[in-house]
Write a protein that holds these residues in place. Sequence first.
Motif, mmCIF file in Angstrom:
data_model
loop_
_atom_site.group_PDB
_atom_site.id
_atom_site.type_symbol
_atom_site.label_atom_id
_atom_site.label_comp_id
_atom_site.label_asym_id
_atom_site.label_seq_id
_atom_site.Cartn_x
_atom_site.Cartn_y
_atom_site.Cartn_z
ATOM 1 N N CYS A 231 -9.220 -5.934 -4.223
ATOM 2 C CA CYS A 231 -8.722 -4.746 -3.538
ATOM 3 C C CYS A 231 -9.846 -3.735 -3.363
ATOM 4 O O CYS A 231 -10.596 -3.470 -4.313
ATOM 5 C CB CYS A 231 -7.583 -4.105 -4.335
ATOM 6 S SG CYS A 231 -6.134 -5.158 -4.505
ATOM 7 N N TRP A 239 -5.623 1.754 0.007
ATOM 8 C CA TRP A 239 -6.336 0.569 -0.446
ATOM 9 C C TRP A 239 -5.960 -0.608 0.451
ATOM 10 O O TRP A 239 -4.931 -0.588 1.122
ATOM 11 C CB TRP A 239 -5.950 0.241 -1.888
ATOM 12 C CG TRP A 239 -6.551 1.151 -2.899
ATOM 13 C CD1 TRP A 239 -6.163 2.429 -3.198
ATOM 14 C CD2 TRP A 239 -7.653 0.866 -3.753
ATOM 15 N NE1 TRP A 239 -6.950 2.949 -4.180
ATOM 16 C CE2 TRP A 239 -7.879 2.013 -4.553
ATOM 17 C CE3 TRP A 239 -8.478 -0.245 -3.940
ATOM 18 C CZ2 TRP A 239 -8.886 2.076 -5.508
ATOM 19 C CZ3 TRP A 239 -9.472 -0.185 -4.892
ATOM 20 C CH2 TRP A 239 -9.681 0.959 -5.666
ATOM 21 N N LYS A 240 -6.814 -1.629 0.456
ATOM 22 C CA LYS A 240 -6.490 -2.854 1.198
ATOM 23 C C LYS A 240 -6.954 -4.071 0.403
ATOM 24 O O LYS A 240 -7.866 -3.985 -0.438
ATOM 25 C CB LYS A 240 -7.134 -2.841 2.586
ATOM 26 C CG LYS A 240 -8.658 -2.903 2.581
ATOM 27 C CD LYS A 240 -9.191 -2.922 4.008
ATOM 28 C CE LYS A 240 -10.721 -2.942 4.034
ATOM 29 N NZ LYS A 240 -11.232 -2.956 5.423
ATOM 30 N N VAL A 241 -6.317 -5.211 0.661
ATOM 31 C CA VAL A 241 -6.711 -6.479 0.040
ATOM 32 C C VAL A 241 -7.725 -7.157 0.953
ATOM 33 O O VAL A 241 -7.471 -7.347 2.140
ATOM 34 C CB VAL A 241 -5.496 -7.392 -0.183
ATOM 35 C CG1 VAL A 241 -5.929 -8.756 -0.714
ATOM 36 C CG2 VAL A 241 -4.504 -6.738 -1.139
ATOM 37 N N LYS A 288 0.495 -9.263 -2.936
ATOM 38 C CA LYS A 288 -0.370 -8.269 -2.286
ATOM 39 C C LYS A 288 0.124 -6.850 -2.573
ATOM 40 O O LYS A 288 -0.662 -5.960 -2.919
ATOM 41 C CB LYS A 288 -0.429 -8.515 -0.767
ATOM 42 C CG LYS A 288 -1.272 -9.712 -0.369
ATOM 43 C CD LYS A 288 -1.258 -9.938 1.139
ATOM 44 C CE LYS A 288 -2.035 -8.876 1.883
ATOM 45 N NZ LYS A 288 -2.133 -9.178 3.334
ATOM 46 N N SER A 291 -0.603 -5.872 -6.203
ATOM 47 C CA SER A 291 -2.023 -5.591 -6.454
ATOM 48 C C SER A 291 -2.430 -4.239 -5.877
ATOM 49 O O SER A 291 -3.183 -3.481 -6.509
ATOM 50 C CB SER A 291 -2.912 -6.705 -5.889
ATOM 51 O OG SER A 291 -2.860 -6.732 -4.482
ATOM 52 N N LEU A 292 -1.939 -3.904 -4.701
ATOM 53 C CA LEU A 292 -2.268 -2.609 -4.088
ATOM 54 C C LEU A 292 -1.671 -1.454 -4.892
ATOM 55 O O LEU A 292 -2.288 -0.394 -5.024
ATOM 56 C CB LEU A 292 -1.771 -2.568 -2.635
ATOM 57 C CG LEU A 292 -2.528 -3.476 -1.655
ATOM 58 C CD1 LEU A 292 -1.817 -3.515 -0.313
ATOM 59 C CD2 LEU A 292 -3.971 -3.002 -1.469
ATOM 60 N N ALA A 295 -3.893 -1.005 -7.953
ATOM 61 C CA ALA A 295 -5.158 -0.360 -7.584
ATOM 62 C C ALA A 295 -4.961 1.137 -7.375
ATOM 63 O O ALA A 295 -5.751 1.958 -7.859
ATOM 64 C CB ALA A 295 -5.723 -1.015 -6.321
ATOM 65 N N GLU A 308 -13.005 -0.363 -6.045
ATOM 66 C CA GLU A 308 -12.874 -1.820 -6.029
ATOM 67 C C GLU A 308 -12.229 -2.302 -7.324
ATOM 68 O O GLU A 308 -12.601 -1.857 -8.409
ATOM 69 C CB GLU A 308 -14.278 -2.409 -5.890
ATOM 70 C CG GLU A 308 -14.406 -3.901 -6.033
ATOM 71 C CD GLU A 308 -15.854 -4.355 -5.919
ATOM 72 O OE1 GLU A 308 -16.116 -5.245 -5.113
ATOM 73 O OE2 GLU A 308 -16.714 -3.800 -6.640
ATOM 74 N N SER A 346 -15.149 -8.145 1.974
ATOM 75 C CA SER A 346 -15.381 -7.340 0.768
ATOM 76 C C SER A 346 -16.696 -6.565 0.870
ATOM 77 O O SER A 346 -16.782 -5.415 0.402
ATOM 78 C CB SER A 346 -15.381 -8.230 -0.480
ATOM 79 O OG SER A 346 -16.314 -9.283 -0.361
#
Length: 366
Positions: A231, A239-241, A288, A291-292, A295, A308, A346
């Motif tokens: 992320c 945030w983004k994956v 997803k 995880s976001l 983060a 990150e 990334s």
Amino acid sequence: MNSTRAIAVITEILETNETNHFGSIHDFCIELAEYAARKGFLFYVTSLTIYTGNERLGYIWKNNSWVKTPVPEAGCIYNRIHSRKTEHSPNFQEFLQHLQNNHIPIFNERFLNKWEVYQCLSSYEYLCPFLPETKMFTSKQTLEQFLAEYETVFIKPIHGSQGKKIFRIQKKEGHFLLDYSTFSVEKEQIYPSVSALFLALKERINQPVIIQQGIPLQTYKNRPVDFRLLCHRVNESKWKVTSLVARVASEENFVSNAARGGELFHMNEMLKELYEPSTSTWQKKFLKELSLEIAAILSASTAGLYGEFGIDLALDTCGKSWVIEVNTKPSKNLDMAFSAKRIRPSAKAIIDYCTYLINQKEEEFS
């Protein structure tokens, strides 16, 4: 050169007469340099020693090689120092103070350990169902409590990484099996009682550790599976994956880390192997989103700036999601989209976030 238009990575640099090397992020730094150049920024790699010496030095990517040269003050710094000892050193603290005095943002300022990550996430009630029960391991009573409740228990160093020095304890009829992720010869050992097991662990543990509920993970070919989602921060709140991979433990090990022989798969392919199409699509979407959320919470709740996270999630045999671990300096060798001719999402995300921070600073001081 205008210092506010320079981006730097600070890390450990192996320097010899013949060559220089940036360790596990060496190739990744080439991608960062090439994308930064496209965005109109000077990019260089430096270390604590050569950045804070009498003459500020860094390595610039030029004509397909890294050239050591005097460099301007960076407008933004991405911290990839891999040593926790270095991060706690007086030199690094002086370096941070210098950056603060000069309004230079640095992100991923320090490692977050496993216990503080758990404490942060478990303070959000809606996340608790996804967190394995975890405590600091300080007494035989704690070990007894966990073994009374769970068939499998893990003991992990709070500062550990790459799946090293993890103990797995399995409760069997009348005894306990102890396995260690970095045993080199005899792996599994048998203990007749919690007392005997506790004494054996006490002899081997020489750093702070957590004890954690074992999860019956979904398996592929009888090997445990988990997922690493990378992320990256876009701006203050978004945030983004950028990368999603499945990791399968080797037949000889119970951890899935590539450093311990784990095998990588595309997440889509693995989920399709494990579930029906509609279920695999839903599982990916939920992993997803989870995880976001993690983060965003960690970045908002923790002192310092983070851009990150490598978030390790898993699914149990019933399909429920679990949070396994969060990495503040995630590996750059897990992106299956990588090819020599392509700059990974990334890498672009890191430079884009540096650009955001520099633009923000310029607006503030213009």
